[in-house]
Design a protein around this motif. Structure first.
Motif, PDB file in Angstrom:
ATOM      1  N   CYS A  28       0.838  -1.197   0.000  1.00 28.70           N
ATOM      2  CA  CYS A  28       0.000   0.000   0.000  1.00 28.70           C
ATOM      3  C   CYS A  28       0.877   1.254   0.000  1.00 28.70           C
ATOM      4  CB  CYS A  28      -0.922  -0.011   1.215  1.00 28.70           C
ATOM      5  SG  CYS A  28      -1.949   1.464   1.382  1.00 28.70           S
ATOM      6  N   CYS A  53      -7.105  -0.980   0.901  1.00 26.41           N
ATOM      7  CA  CYS A  53      -6.225  -1.619   1.874  1.00 26.41           C
ATOM      8  C   CYS A  53      -7.032  -1.947   3.132  1.00 26.41           C
ATOM      9  CB  CYS A  53      -5.081  -0.667   2.219  1.00 26.41           C
ATOM     10  SG  CYS A  53      -3.966  -1.277   3.515  1.00 26.41           S
ATOM     11  N   VAL A  60      -6.025   1.031  -3.249  1.00 27.98           N
ATOM     12  CA  VAL A  60      -4.818   0.397  -3.773  1.00 27.98           C
ATOM     13  C   VAL A  60      -4.937   0.185  -5.276  1.00 27.98           C
ATOM     14  CG1 VAL A  60      -3.386  -1.697  -3.690  1.00 27.98           C
ATOM     15  CG2 VAL A  60      -4.265  -0.702  -1.572  1.00 27.98           C
ATOM     16  N   SER A  77      -0.650   1.509  -5.088  1.00 28.65           N
ATOM     17  CA  SER A  77       0.247   0.426  -4.696  1.00 28.65           C
ATOM     18  C   SER A  77       1.679   0.831  -5.021  1.00 28.65           C
ATOM     19  CB  SER A  77      -0.120  -0.849  -5.457  1.00 28.65           C
ATOM     20  OG  SER A  77       0.773  -1.882  -5.149  1.00 28.65           O
TER      21      SER A  77
END
Length: 87
Positions: A28, A53, A60, A77
């Motif tokens: 994350c 997340c 994400v 991400s």
């Protein structure tokens, strides 16, 4: 409305990748939490999918399925680790 887990992305992601992406690990960008895509909290199945997340609720990934293409946004991400086929 309750979210599904990231396993619900398996069918759509299998169109893009030859490996099971739900087993891939993300990190994350918001909190640094690392886990499998299957652990994401999934929202909004009708308009597009948003994977959040489970640790901090940051987005994400986003995925929108259009008639002739798929839009995959992974800016939430830091990285995505994909298992190699046969590993």
């Amino acid at each position: 409305m309750n979210p599904l887990d990231g396993n619900a992305l398996a069918g759509d992601l299998s169109e893009l990748f030859t490996v099971d992406v739900t087993a891939a690990r993300y990190t994350c960008a918001g909190c640094g939490h690392a886990d499998a895509i299957a652990a994401l909290l999934l929202w909004g199945q009708e308009m597009g999918q948003v994977g959040r997340c489970p640790h901090c609720s940051d987005v994400v990934l986003r995925m929108v399925h259009a008639p002739d293409r798929v839009f995959l946004d992974l800016r939430g991400s830091v990285r995505l680790e994909l298992p190699l086929a046969g590993s």
